[in-house]
Scaffold this active site. Structure first.
Site, PDB file in Angstrom:
ATOM      1  N   LYS A 267       0.860  -1.193   0.000  1.00 15.90           N
ATOM      2  CA  LYS A 267       0.000   0.000   0.000  1.00 15.90           C
ATOM      3  C   LYS A 267       0.890   1.235   0.000  1.00 15.90           C
ATOM      4  O   LYS A 267       1.728   1.379   0.895  1.00 15.90           O
ATOM      5  CB  LYS A 267      -0.901  -0.029   1.242  1.00 15.90           C
ATOM      6  CG  LYS A 267      -1.893   1.123   1.329  1.00 15.90           C
ATOM      7  CD  LYS A 267      -2.903   0.868   2.446  1.00 15.90           C
ATOM      8  CE  LYS A 267      -3.838   2.052   2.631  1.00 15.90           C
ATOM      9  NZ  LYS A 267      -4.829   1.793   3.678  1.00 15.90           N
TER      10      LYS A 267
ATOM     11  N   ASP B 184     -16.542  -0.016  -0.333  1.00 20.34           N
ATOM     12  CA  ASP B 184     -15.227  -0.474  -0.800  1.00 20.34           C
ATOM     13  C   ASP B 184     -14.317  -0.804   0.379  1.00 20.34           C
ATOM     14  O   ASP B 184     -13.262  -1.405   0.189  1.00 20.34           O
ATOM     15  CB  ASP B 184     -14.564   0.580  -1.693  1.00 20.34           C
ATOM     16  CG  ASP B 184     -14.499   1.941  -1.033  1.00 20.34           C
ATOM     17  OD1 ASP B 184     -15.561   2.460  -0.651  1.00 20.34           O
ATOM     18  OD2 ASP B 184     -13.394   2.474  -0.869  1.00 20.34           O
ATOM     19  N   ASN B 185     -14.726  -0.435   1.569  1.00 19.91           N
ATOM     20  CA  ASN B 185     -13.917  -0.740   2.751  1.00 19.91           C
ATOM     21  C   ASN B 185     -14.569  -1.827   3.599  1.00 19.91           C
ATOM     22  O   ASN B 185     -14.323  -1.918   4.803  1.00 19.91           O
ATOM     23  CB  ASN B 185     -13.708   0.524   3.588  1.00 19.91           C
ATOM     24  CG  ASN B 185     -12.853   1.552   2.860  1.00 19.91           C
ATOM     25  OD1 ASN B 185     -12.076   1.187   1.979  1.00 19.91           O
ATOM     26  ND2 ASN B 185     -13.000   2.800   3.219  1.00 19.91           N
TER      27      ASN B 185
ATOM     28  N   ASP C  24      -1.686  10.477  -6.015  1.00 17.73           N
ATOM     29  CA  ASP C  24      -0.258  10.291  -6.339  1.00 17.73           C
ATOM     30  C   ASP C  24       0.195   8.839  -6.170  1.00 17.73           C
ATOM     31  O   ASP C  24       1.344   8.505  -6.426  1.00 17.73           O
ATOM     32  CB  ASP C  24       0.612  11.217  -5.472  1.00 17.73           C
ATOM     33  CG  ASP C  24       0.434  10.954  -3.977  1.00 17.73           C
ATOM     34  OD1 ASP C  24      -0.336  10.022  -3.616  1.00 17.73           O
ATOM     35  OD2 ASP C  24       1.051  11.666  -3.175  1.00 17.73           O
TER      36      ASP C  24
HETATM   37  P1  AMP Z   1      -9.872   4.932   0.981  1.00 13.26           P
HETATM   38  O1  AMP Z   1     -10.693   6.113   1.387  1.00 13.26           O
HETATM   39  O2  AMP Z   1      -8.504   4.897   1.581  1.00 13.26           O
HETATM   40  O3  AMP Z   1     -10.593   3.646   1.123  1.00 13.26           O
HETATM   41  O4  AMP Z   1      -9.576   5.128  -0.586  1.00 13.26           O
HETATM   42  C1  AMP Z   1     -10.597   5.308  -1.537  1.00 13.26           C
HETATM   43  C2  AMP Z   1     -10.039   5.183  -2.930  1.00 13.26           C
HETATM   44  O5  AMP Z   1      -9.071   6.191  -3.177  1.00 13.26           O
HETATM   45  C3  AMP Z   1      -9.339   3.863  -3.208  1.00 13.26           C
HETATM   46  O6  AMP Z   1      -9.639   3.502  -4.518  1.00 13.26           O
HETATM   47  C4  AMP Z   1      -7.888   4.211  -3.056  1.00 13.26           C
HETATM   48  O7  AMP Z   1      -7.052   3.334  -3.781  1.00 13.26           O
HETATM   49  C5  AMP Z   1      -7.843   5.618  -3.591  1.00 13.26           C
HETATM   50  N1  AMP Z   1      -6.736   6.415  -3.050  1.00 13.26           N
HETATM   51  C6  AMP Z   1      -6.579   6.842  -1.771  1.00 13.26           C
HETATM   52  N2  AMP Z   1      -5.439   7.542  -1.639  1.00 13.26           N
HETATM   53  C7  AMP Z   1      -4.844   7.558  -2.847  1.00 13.26           C
HETATM   54  C8  AMP Z   1      -3.632   8.120  -3.376  1.00 13.26           C
HETATM   55  N3  AMP Z   1      -2.803   8.813  -2.603  1.00 13.26           N
HETATM   56  N4  AMP Z   1      -3.363   7.925  -4.674  1.00 13.26           N
HETATM   57  C9  AMP Z   1      -4.190   7.244  -5.475  1.00 13.26           C
HETATM   58  N5  AMP Z   1      -5.336   6.694  -5.055  1.00 13.26           N
HETATM   59  C10 AMP Z   1      -5.673   6.836  -3.765  1.00 13.26           C
HETATM   60 MG    MG Z   2     -10.368   1.825   0.817  1.00 11.30          MG
END
Ligand code: AMP
Ligand code: MG
Length: 498
Positions: free
Chosen positions: A118, A257-258, A130
């Protein structure tokens, strides 16, 4: 085993799914990989290392390039997974935007675990991100997921955190890092939503079959596999939510998605543990509506499961009306599972077991009135239950309150009734309570202090906190400060800037 090497036995069954579910994608090498923390017990349980070598020596010998993706184990075939998700209620196509699945480690006993990086660089699903992660949040995920594991709660885990030697730009400039994450799998409710959104029935069916083979082999041969799977996911999620509510865990971003299909806690973003009991507790700065507040979590889990049912609809029955009925029925059982399990869990937190005569109402009233008292008096959730477990509670401080002593009398009368049965005793009640009521949870202010120091390369406070959290049910000498909520009483806020 070569020193510094790990005994990888990787397979790649996920890539046998239809190609719509992933894109092959290499991690982007980083400038200066350095290992910050490595999980020796986890490595051992995955069959990656033997434990005959001293941990410090093995740590020094490990090649950090293997934990940022600069180097890869021989049998790895990295890919980014596609998925969708309802984020705070709105549907979006997502995917691993900053993660790659390196492969699946298969242990000697045949257990299979995803190994994921990750923060390993952009992927086709990065949108405007990014692809990177900052050191603080990756250490946070490592710490909290290990704490959850030690609390006996299904969770993904951290094998390693390595810094990248590159800056990551968030609100401020931070040190970049990669977390090596281990999960029974990374398949989510959102993975099903993805296939459904593409109206790809074959892909959906393939994913059902894959998950049954991988996670729920006892369902193989079920008359209606998709329905059997839905029912099982409802059940494991109800069990997971009961566990979260037992220890006061607030996930913070329960988007679809989580939510993992195998019932593990996944994606530690703005999560935190509740101090004083209040169902409305929210820590995340982005959860303005309190959608994922402590007390809303079971309802939100059920909402997410309804999204899973919708995604599976065309596989539940050929007749759409019947399919909808089946979906509603299956998801409707969440409340039944959850309520029953929650009640038994709360009974256990009070040392109560069902008696022969019907005592359900009486026990419910006892639980409700204690929670109401805790909320009105801002009593610490963890410490109150732990104090009750010790059997040496004195009616001083917060407990000198009349309402509390009245409640305690009723509780003790109920316990006395229980002890009249030969198989129950004060000792057995206490043991039950102490197995369910942790002494130590990751206290927000201590986590923040440990991460602040960790971000500057000082891992002392982090390691000390981690050590205490590894035995959460066991009182440890000179660790009182790890039990205390933030003395400054400043409302805690967590940020999603991960
Ligand atoms: P999360 O809120 O962490 O579950 O992320 C939601 C979505 O955003 C997922 O598809 C992650 O892979 C994407 N995501 C979160 N942070 C980043 C990042 N820095 N760069 C690219 N994708 C991201
Ligand atoms: Mg996620």
């Amino acid at each position: 085993m070569v020193m510094g090497d790990l005994n990888w036995r990787l397979e790649n069954t996920y890539s046998q799914l239809p190609e719509t579910f992933y894109t092959r994608c290499q991690p982007t090498p980083v400038r200066d990989p350095k290992l910050v923390i490595f999980n020796h017990p986890l490595a051992h349980s995955l069959g990656l290392s033997d434990d005959s070598v001293d941990e410090a020596r093995r740590f020094a010998a490990l090649n950090p390039a293997f934990f940022t993706g600069n180097d890869l184990p021989a049998q790895s075939a990295p890919l980014a997974q596609a998925y969708a998700g309802h984020q705070f209620g709105g549907f979006t196509i997502l995917g691993d935007g900053r993660a790659v699945l390196v492969g699946e480690q298969v242990t000697e006993s045949g257990a299979r675990f995803d190994i994921q990086f990750k923060g390993s660089g952009p992927t086709p699903y990065s949108r405007r991100g990014d692809g990177r992660a900052a050191l603080g949040p990756m250490l946070r995920e490592y710490l909290i997921s290990e704490a959850m594991h030690a609390l006996g709660i299904p969770t993904t885990r951290g094998l390693a955190v390595a810094s990248t030697g590159e800056p990551v730009f968030r609100k401020t400039t931070e040190r970049g890092a990669v977390l090596t994450r281990v999960a029974a799998s990374h398949i989510r409710v959102g993975t099903y939503q993805y296939a459904a959104a593409r109206q790809d029935k074959n892909a959906l069916q393939a994913l059902v079959d894959y998950v049954i083979t991988r996670h729920y082999p006892d369902l193989a041969g079920a008359d209606k596999p998709a329905l059997a799977l839905l029912n099982r996911v409802v059940q494991v999620q109800a069990e997971l939510l009961v566990n979260w509510m037992r220890v006061g865990f607030i996930h913070g971003v329960m988007n679809t998605d989580n939510m993992s299909i195998c019932g593990e806690t996944i994606d530690y973003g703005p999560c935190a543990f509740m101090d004083h009991y209040d169902p409305a507790t929210v820590f995340s700065s982005i959860d303005h509506q309190g959608r994922y507040a402590f007390g809303n979590q079971p309802g939100m889990a059920q909402w997410n499961l309804l999204r899973l049912a919708e995604a599976l609809l065309q596989l539940l029955d050929d007749d759409e009306d019947i399919a909808i009925e089946r979906a509603k029925e299956a998801v409707g059982t969440f409340a039944k599972h959850y309520d029953q399990d929650w009640f038994e869990m709360m009974r256990g937190k009070l040392g109560l077991v069902p008696l022969i005569q019907d005592d359900t109402q009486q026990d419910r009233a006892l639980i409700d009135s204690l929670l109401a008292w805790m909320q009105a008096n801002r009593a610490d959730y963890t410490n109150t239950f732990r104090d009750l477990s010790l059997g040496t509670l004195t009616l001083s401080g917060l407990y000198s309150d009349k309402g509390f002593s009245h409640w305690r009398q009723q509780w003790q009368a109920r316990l006395t009734q229980q002890y009249q049965q030969p198989q129950h005793s004060p000792q057995s009640s206490q043991a039950l309570m102490q197995s369910l009521n942790p002494v130590y949870i990751p206290r927000n202010h201590l986590v923040e202090a440990a991460l602040k120091a960790g971000a500057t390369g000082e891992m002392g406070p982090f390691n000390a906190l981690l050590t205490v959290l590894m035995q959460p049910y066991q009182e440890q000498p000179d660790c009182e400060r790890y039990q205390q909520p933030d003395p400054s009483n400043v409302p805690h806020q967590t940020f999603c800037g991960t």
